[in-house]
Design a protein around this motif. Structure first.
Motif, PDB file in Angstrom:
ATOM      1  N   UNK A  37      -3.382  -1.954   3.454  1.00  0.00           N
ATOM      2  CA  UNK A  37      -4.622  -1.871   4.185  1.00  0.00           C
ATOM      3  C   UNK A  37      -4.287  -2.233   5.604  1.00  0.00           C
ATOM      4  N   UNK A  38      -5.310  -1.893   6.917  1.00  0.00           N
ATOM      5  CA  UNK A  38      -5.110  -2.537   7.834  1.00  0.00           C
ATOM      6  C   UNK A  38      -3.827  -1.087   7.815  1.00  0.00           C
ATOM      7  N   UNK A  39      -4.244  -0.096   7.843  1.00  0.00           N
ATOM      8  CA  UNK A  39      -3.848   1.344   7.638  1.00  0.00           C
ATOM      9  C   UNK A  39      -3.628   1.638   9.228  1.00  0.00           C
ATOM     10  N   UNK A  40      -2.451   1.871   9.775  1.00  0.00           N
ATOM     11  CA  UNK A  40      -2.505   2.185  11.185  1.00  0.00           C
ATOM     12  C   UNK A  40      -2.093   3.936  11.332  1.00  0.00           C
ATOM     13  N   UNK A  41      -2.208   4.405  12.623  1.00  0.00           N
ATOM     14  CA  UNK A  41      -2.043   5.784  12.747  1.00  0.00           C
ATOM     15  C   UNK A  41      -0.531   6.468  11.695  1.00  0.00           C
ATOM     16  N   UNK A  42       0.933   5.218  12.647  1.00  0.00           N
ATOM     17  CA  UNK A  42       2.026   5.386  12.569  1.00  0.00           C
ATOM     18  C   UNK A  42       3.080   5.037  11.259  1.00  0.00           C
ATOM     19  N   UNK A  43       1.440   5.228  10.188  1.00  0.00           N
ATOM     20  CA  UNK A  43       1.394   5.114   8.908  1.00  0.00           C
ATOM     21  C   UNK A  43       1.798   6.323   8.041  1.00  0.00           C
ATOM     22  N   UNK A  44       1.296   7.452   9.215  1.00  0.00           N
ATOM     23  CA  UNK A  44       0.739   8.498   8.508  1.00  0.00           C
ATOM     24  C   UNK A  44       2.292   9.032   8.249  1.00  0.00           C
ATOM     25  N   UNK A  45       2.173   9.527   6.681  1.00  0.00           N
ATOM     26  CA  UNK A  45       3.188  10.441   5.619  1.00  0.00           C
ATOM     27  C   UNK A  45       4.125  10.907   4.647  1.00  0.00           C
ATOM     28  N   UNK A  46       4.236  10.975   4.040  1.00  0.00           N
ATOM     29  CA  UNK A  46       3.927  11.889   2.553  1.00  0.00           C
ATOM     30  C   UNK A  46       4.816  10.246   2.016  1.00  0.00           C
ATOM     31  N   UNK A  51       9.889  15.334  11.124  1.00  0.00           N
ATOM     32  CA  UNK A  51      10.653  14.476  11.487  1.00  0.00           C
ATOM     33  C   UNK A  51      11.374  13.228  11.600  1.00  0.00           C
ATOM     34  N   UNK A  52      11.015  12.946  10.867  1.00  0.00           N
ATOM     35  CA  UNK A  52      11.966  11.141  10.981  1.00  0.00           C
ATOM     36  C   UNK A  52      12.365  11.264   9.170  1.00  0.00           C
ATOM     37  N   UNK A  53      13.331  10.399   9.405  1.00  0.00           N
ATOM     38  CA  UNK A  53      14.322  10.228   8.185  1.00  0.00           C
ATOM     39  C   UNK A  53      12.952   9.142   6.982  1.00  0.00           C
ATOM     40  N   UNK A  54      13.745  10.067   5.680  1.00  0.00           N
ATOM     41  CA  UNK A  54      13.170   8.745   4.602  1.00  0.00           C
ATOM     42  C   UNK A  54      13.490   7.050   5.281  1.00  0.00           C
ATOM     43  N   UNK A  55      12.290   6.099   5.097  1.00  0.00           N
ATOM     44  CA  UNK A  55      12.403   5.411   5.185  1.00  0.00           C
ATOM     45  C   UNK A  55      11.913   4.263   3.899  1.00  0.00           C
ATOM     46  N   UNK A  56      12.893   2.632   3.757  1.00  0.00           N
ATOM     47  CA  UNK A  56      11.406   2.014   2.261  1.00  0.00           C
ATOM     48  C   UNK A  56      10.316   1.774   2.536  1.00  0.00           C
ATOM     49  N   UNK A  57       9.636   1.305   2.288  1.00  0.00           N
ATOM     50  CA  UNK A  57       8.449   0.582   2.248  1.00  0.00           C
ATOM     51  C   UNK A  57       8.123  -0.650   2.027  1.00  0.00           C
ATOM     52  N   UNK A  58       8.784  -0.484   0.528  1.00  0.00           N
ATOM     53  CA  UNK A  58       7.950  -1.786  -0.942  1.00  0.00           C
ATOM     54  C   UNK A  58       9.207  -1.502  -1.861  1.00  0.00           C
ATOM     55  N   UNK A  59       9.836  -2.498  -2.409  1.00  0.00           N
ATOM     56  CA  UNK A  59      10.093  -2.229  -3.831  1.00  0.00           C
ATOM     57  C   UNK A  59      10.300  -3.279  -4.768  1.00  0.00           C
TER      58      UNK A  59
END
Length: 120
Positions: free
Chosen positions: A82-91, A40-48
């Motif tokens: 590390x220190x993963x949070x439920x809001x990190x859930x994604x593909x 339900x969310x748009x694709x977002x940048x994480x790291x490069x």
């Protein structure tokens, strides 16, 4: 051709290491990145990471918890989470581009993604 691995189910506070193997093109010519998309969310940048790995950039949500790295001899890029949070859930998707797209979502080449689920 990009193939991700390393996703899975982890409890909040836990860690995962994602890998992305690149084939068909010398990875040292590519800027490589990790992006993610939650339902339900748009694709977002994480790291490069830059072509040599000398420069990296992170989304604010990833700073201090995630580390991107690469091995050009292995044609592989990694994302240590590390220190993963439920809001990190994604593909989570690996992406690459011969042009430096940096923190954009407009990378040329994409993998199929790997699912990361963080339980509370």
């Amino acid at each position: 051709h990009l193939v991700e691995s390393g996703g899975g189910l982890v409890q909040a506070g836990g860690s995962l290491r994602l890998s992305c193997a690149a084939s068909g093109r010398t990875s040292s010519l590519l800027t490589m990145a990790w992006l993610r998309q939650a339902p339900g969310k748009e694709r977002e940048f994480v790291a490069a990471t830059s072509r040599t790995g000398a420069f990296t950039t992170y989304a604010d949500s990833a700073k201090g918890r995630f580390t991107i790295s690469r091995s050009n001899t292995k044609n592989t890029v990694y994302l240590q989470m590390n220190s993963l949070k439920p809001e990190d859930t994604a593909r989570y998707y690996c992406a690459a581009d011969p042009v430096n797209r940096w923190d954009s979502v407009d990378y040329k080449d994409w993998g199929q993604g790997t699912q990361v689920t963080v339980s509370s």
